[in-house]
Design a protein around this motif. Structure first.
Motif, short mmCIF file in Angstrom:
data_model
loop_
_atom_site.label_atom_id
_atom_site.label_comp_id
_atom_site.label_asym_id
_atom_site.label_seq_id
_atom_site.Cartn_x
_atom_site.Cartn_y
_atom_site.Cartn_z
N VAL A 96 10.39 6.91 -18.99
CA VAL A 96 9.44 5.83 -19.20
C VAL A 96 10.12 4.49 -18.93
O VAL A 96 9.51 3.59 -18.34
N ASP A 97 11.38 4.35 -19.33
CA ASP A 97 12.13 3.11 -19.04
C ASP A 97 12.24 2.89 -17.54
O ASP A 97 12.16 1.75 -17.07
N GLU A 98 12.41 3.97 -16.80
CA GLU A 98 12.47 3.87 -15.33
C GLU A 98 11.17 3.30 -14.77
O GLU A 98 11.18 2.43 -13.91
N ILE A 99 10.05 3.79 -15.28
CA ILE A 99 8.75 3.30 -14.82
C ILE A 99 8.55 1.84 -15.19
O ILE A 99 8.07 1.05 -14.38
N VAL A 100 8.95 1.47 -16.39
CA VAL A 100 8.84 0.08 -16.82
C VAL A 100 9.65 -0.81 -15.88
O VAL A 100 9.17 -1.86 -15.43
N SER A 124 0.83 -1.20 0.00
CA SER A 124 0.00 0.00 0.00
C SER A 124 0.86 1.26 0.00
O SER A 124 0.60 2.21 -0.74
N LEU A 125 1.91 1.26 0.81
CA LEU A 125 2.85 2.38 0.85
C LEU A 125 3.56 2.54 -0.49
O LEU A 125 3.70 3.64 -1.01
N SER A 126 3.98 1.43 -1.07
CA SER A 126 4.64 1.47 -2.38
C SER A 126 3.72 2.06 -3.43
O SER A 126 4.14 2.89 -4.25
N ASN A 127 2.46 1.66 -3.41
CA ASN A 127 1.50 2.18 -4.39
C ASN A 127 1.27 3.68 -4.20
O ASN A 127 1.13 4.41 -5.18
N ARG A 179 9.80 -4.70 -11.15
CA ARG A 179 10.17 -5.03 -9.77
C ARG A 179 8.95 -5.39 -8.93
O ARG A 179 9.05 -6.18 -7.99
N PHE A 180 7.81 -4.79 -9.22
CA PHE A 180 6.61 -5.03 -8.43
C PHE A 180 5.94 -6.37 -8.77
O PHE A 180 5.06 -6.80 -8.05
#
Length: 99
Positions: free
Chosen positions: A88-92, A62-65, A97-98
């Motif tokens: 965008v690569d960072e977000i991917v 929940s904290l991560s989200n 990881r999630f």
């Protein structure tokens, strides 16, 4: 939101309100973990410990989200608006990881 992200120095300026909300959540998680530590020391039943570990796992997710949501609405948007589409690569990578 008026939060700033400076990804060159890898810092994120957060409001006092946002920091306080994150600190409260972190303190709850720390409290849960300390409770589990005590349960282990007290030789509590495995099932009881596992239930508490599941609760911690949900709290951390929940904290991560929450942090991911803020990141996408501030850092990601600001970088894309400034022409830095590499973010965008960072977000991917974060989503990988999630999983």
């Amino acid at each position: 939101m008026n939060e700033k992200c400076c990804c060159k120095t890898r810092t994120k300026v957060r409001s006092d309100e946002e920091k306080r909300a994150l600190e409260i959540r972190l303190n709850k998680i720390i409290g849960q973990l300390n409770g589990i530590k005590n349960m282990v020391a007290e030789d509590r039943y495995c099932d009881d410990i596992l239930v508490q570990l599941s609760a911690v796992d949900k709290s951390v997710k929940s904290l991560s989200n929450l942090i991911l949501d803020a990141h996408m609405h501030t850092c990601l948007v600001e970088n894309i608006q400034s022409g830095n589409i590499e973010v965008v690569d960072e977000i991917v990578d974060l989503f990988k990881r999630f999983q």
